[in-house]
Design an enzyme around this catalytic site. Sequence first.
Site, PDB file in Angstrom:
ATOM      1  N   ARG A  10      -0.684   9.455  48.085  1.00  0.00           N
ATOM      2  CA  ARG A  10       0.615   9.041  47.568  1.00  0.00           C
ATOM      3  C   ARG A  10       1.628   9.204  48.696  1.00  0.00           C
ATOM      4  NH1 ARG A  10       1.048  13.118  42.768  1.00  0.00           N
ATOM      5  NH2 ARG A  10       3.176  12.347  42.604  1.00  0.00           N
ATOM      6  N   SER A  12       4.703  10.742  48.566  1.00  0.00           N
ATOM      7  CA  SER A  12       5.683  11.820  48.501  1.00  0.00           C
ATOM      8  C   SER A  12       5.478  12.753  49.699  1.00  0.00           C
ATOM      9  CB  SER A  12       5.532  12.621  47.200  1.00  0.00           C
ATOM     10  OG  SER A  12       4.355  13.394  47.237  1.00  0.00           O
ATOM     11  N   LYS A  80      -4.871  19.775  40.582  1.00  0.00           N
ATOM     12  CA  LYS A  80      -4.456  19.932  39.189  1.00  0.00           C
ATOM     13  C   LYS A  80      -4.003  18.614  38.567  1.00  0.00           C
ATOM     14  CE  LYS A  80       0.393  21.209  39.652  1.00  0.00           C
ATOM     15  NZ  LYS A  80       1.354  22.294  39.643  1.00  0.00           N
ATOM     16  N   ASP A  81      -3.691  17.609  39.383  1.00  0.00           N
ATOM     17  CA  ASP A  81      -3.283  16.300  38.867  1.00  0.00           C
ATOM     18  C   ASP A  81      -4.474  15.386  38.583  1.00  0.00           C
ATOM     19  OD1 ASP A  81      -0.617  17.013  39.144  1.00  0.00           O
ATOM     20  OD2 ASP A  81      -0.452  16.156  41.153  1.00  0.00           O
ATOM     21  N   LEU A 125       4.148  20.574  29.806  1.00  0.00           N
ATOM     22  CA  LEU A 125       3.965  21.170  28.478  1.00  0.00           C
ATOM     23  C   LEU A 125       3.478  22.604  28.590  1.00  0.00           C
ATOM     24  CD1 LEU A 125       2.142  18.244  26.584  1.00  0.00           C
ATOM     25  CD2 LEU A 125       4.554  18.885  26.442  1.00  0.00           C
ATOM     26  N   ARG A 126       2.632  22.851  29.588  1.00  0.00           N
ATOM     27  CA  ARG A 126       2.090  24.190  29.786  1.00  0.00           C
ATOM     28  C   ARG A 126       3.197  25.186  30.154  1.00  0.00           C
ATOM     29  NH1 ARG A 126       1.236  26.875  34.355  1.00  0.00           N
ATOM     30  NH2 ARG A 126       1.799  25.019  35.549  1.00  0.00           N
ATOM     31  N   ARG A 127       4.067  24.788  31.078  1.00  0.00           N
ATOM     32  CA  ARG A 127       5.150  25.690  31.470  1.00  0.00           C
ATOM     33  C   ARG A 127       6.150  25.875  30.329  1.00  0.00           C
ATOM     34  NH1 ARG A 127       5.517  22.653  37.270  1.00  0.00           N
ATOM     35  NH2 ARG A 127       4.085  24.005  38.425  1.00  0.00           N
ATOM     36  N   LYS A 128       6.466  24.780  29.637  1.00  0.00           N
ATOM     37  CA  LYS A 128       7.417  24.854  28.530  1.00  0.00           C
ATOM     38  C   LYS A 128       6.924  25.821  27.447  1.00  0.00           C
ATOM     39  CE  LYS A 128       9.753  22.022  25.084  1.00  0.00           C
ATOM     40  NZ  LYS A 128      10.053  20.679  24.584  1.00  0.00           N
ATOM     41  N   ARG A 144      11.466  15.431  35.497  1.00  0.00           N
ATOM     42  CA  ARG A 144      10.387  14.664  36.117  1.00  0.00           C
ATOM     43  C   ARG A 144      10.710  14.358  37.572  1.00  0.00           C
ATOM     44  NH1 ARG A 144       7.324  10.844  34.379  1.00  0.00           N
ATOM     45  NH2 ARG A 144       6.675  11.098  36.514  1.00  0.00           N
ATOM     46  N   GLY A 145       9.688  13.930  38.285  1.00  0.00           N
ATOM     47  CA  GLY A 145       9.887  13.506  39.668  1.00  0.00           C
ATOM     48  C   GLY A 145       9.101  14.375  40.626  1.00  0.00           C
ATOM     49  N   ASN A 146       9.005  13.951  41.876  1.00  0.00           N
ATOM     50  CA  ASN A 146       8.297  14.770  42.855  1.00  0.00           C
ATOM     51  C   ASN A 146       9.144  16.009  43.180  1.00  0.00           C
ATOM     52  OD1 ASN A 146      10.105  14.233  45.050  1.00  0.00           O
ATOM     53  ND2 ASN A 146       9.083  12.275  45.390  1.00  0.00           N
ATOM     54  N   VAL A 147       8.583  16.899  43.982  1.00  0.00           N
ATOM     55  CA  VAL A 147       9.220  18.196  44.210  1.00  0.00           C
ATOM     56  C   VAL A 147      10.660  18.031  44.716  1.00  0.00           C
ATOM     57  CG1 VAL A 147       9.081  20.345  45.513  1.00  0.00           C
ATOM     58  CG2 VAL A 147       6.997  19.310  44.635  1.00  0.00           C
ATOM     59  N   THR A 149      12.744  15.458  44.398  1.00  0.00           N
ATOM     60  CA  THR A 149      13.591  14.904  43.343  1.00  0.00           C
ATOM     61  C   THR A 149      13.965  15.975  42.336  1.00  0.00           C
ATOM     62  OG1 THR A 149      12.222  12.927  43.524  1.00  0.00           O
ATOM     63  CG2 THR A 149      13.761  13.009  41.676  1.00  0.00           C
ATOM     64  N   ARG A 150      13.003  16.799  41.954  1.00  0.00           N
ATOM     65  CA  ARG A 150      13.269  17.834  40.951  1.00  0.00           C
ATOM     66  C   ARG A 150      14.248  18.880  41.478  1.00  0.00           C
ATOM     67  NH1 ARG A 150       8.189  20.471  39.240  1.00  0.00           N
ATOM     68  NH2 ARG A 150       7.052  19.332  40.820  1.00  0.00           N
ATOM     69  N   CYS A 235      -6.719  14.838  26.372  1.00  0.00           N
ATOM     70  CA  CYS A 235      -5.310  14.902  25.972  1.00  0.00           C
ATOM     71  C   CYS A 235      -4.614  15.971  26.800  1.00  0.00           C
ATOM     72  CB  CYS A 235      -5.229  15.160  24.468  1.00  0.00           C
ATOM     73  SG  CYS A 235      -4.210  16.512  23.917  1.00  0.00           S
TER      74      CYS A 235
HETATM   75  N1  LIG Z   1       2.629  18.230  38.839  1.00  0.00           N
HETATM   76  C1  LIG Z   1       3.049  17.853  40.168  1.00  0.00           C
HETATM   77  C2  LIG Z   1       2.425  18.715  41.190  1.00  0.00           C
HETATM   78  N2  LIG Z   1       1.144  18.553  41.531  1.00  0.00           N
HETATM   79  C3  LIG Z   1       0.838  19.488  42.490  1.00  0.00           C
HETATM   80  C4  LIG Z   1       1.958  20.228  42.755  1.00  0.00           C
HETATM   81  C5  LIG Z   1       2.075  21.330  43.723  1.00  0.00           C
HETATM   82  C6  LIG Z   1       0.780  21.797  44.349  1.00  0.00           C
HETATM   83  C7  LIG Z   1      -0.133  22.467  43.369  1.00  0.00           C
HETATM   84  O1  LIG Z   1       0.325  23.003  42.343  1.00  0.00           O
HETATM   85  O2  LIG Z   1      -1.352  22.489  43.623  1.00  0.00           O
HETATM   86  C8  LIG Z   1       2.989  19.740  41.953  1.00  0.00           C
HETATM   87  C9  LIG Z   1       4.361  20.211  41.905  1.00  0.00           C
HETATM   88  C10 LIG Z   1       4.644  21.271  40.883  1.00  0.00           C
HETATM   89  O3  LIG Z   1       3.855  21.464  39.940  1.00  0.00           O
HETATM   90  O4  LIG Z   1       5.702  21.903  40.969  1.00  0.00           O
END
Ligand SMILES: NCc1[nH]cc(CCC(=O)O)c1CC(=O)O
Length: 306
Positions: A10, A12, A80-81, A125-128, A144-147, A149-150, A235
């Site tokens: 990607r 970013s 994790k994505d 959702l996990r963090r919330k 939302r958004g990449n690091v 942007t957030r 899901c």
């Molecule tokens: N969901 C987006 C995402 N995917 C990977 C990372 C950071 C690197 C990682 O956690 O392995 C992030 C940013 C975040 O969660 O803040």
Amino acid sequence: MKKTIRIGTRDSELALWQAHTVQNQLNALGYTTEIIAVKSTGDLILDKPLYELGITGIFTKTLDVAMLKGEVDIAVHSMKDVPTSLPKGIVQAAVLERANTLDILVHKGNVDFLNTEGVIATGSLRRKAQWLHRYPSHTVEDLRGNVNTRMQKLHDHSWNGAIFAAAGLERINLKPDTFINLDWMIPAPAQGAMLVVAMEEDTYTREALQQLNHKETEICTTIERNFLKTLEGGCTAPIGALATIEKDSISFEGVLFSLDGKEKHYIKKSCNFVDYKSFGENCAQIILEQGGAVLMQQLRSQLKVK
Ligand SMILES: NCc1[nH]cc(CCC(=O)O)c1CC(=O)O
């Protein structure tokens, strides 16, 4: 036959950092490489919460397609994505040594809001769920958004703070002035690890990548992702999982929450190195039998795309 390994990523800053890390390691082993950056659907749609987009793998799909079309040889992902099932023909070729697994809260001003009615932002959702479980009087806003942007949105809003993966910030050298380590929060399965995928039949590239694989990280992420796969079935539920290597065993913590964080199913267990392949699934089965299955059913209907 020697060939240039085309590395898909990607575009970013974080993704490019990760792709360059893989590129440097391959180059150091004598391979020739080239980086090809693409925009992913997940980066283009920023006005909806992630779970509403209704697809898992929204960040990885564009690169999967590029690889299946033969435009790139490998793809580098934040592990994790990546959905727990890879598309047919694409395989896990290397898991790189894991970085920091923690989530952190980047906050503004002092932390008095923790004891009152704080407002924090996250798109996860996990963090919330974990935040509301611990701070039931708080409000959680979507983010939302990449690091980058957030981080910008956190500056622009009146929220008290926002949650980030420490690994993501460290990789792009973003050092927030004020933050706290959320050591009580269970990270996403495979947080902090990078995954490199390749085409199953591409033996040249797979042999190259095999040399980058970090066995301990591979073991831990396998356990965490098997836990996730057994629980979720496609899901995006509020699920956390972390396996760590101890001296003679592997210890594991896994958790499943309701969306509001009120209901929590938790497991802590250890296993030996021989049994690790079935361990994540076994832990998930225990959670499912102890009420987790009913909750997963509820979550599936709550998260159905509207
Ligand atoms: N969901 C987006 C995402 N995917 C990977 C990372 C950071 C690197 C990682 O956690 O392995 C992030 C940013 C975040 O969660 O803040």
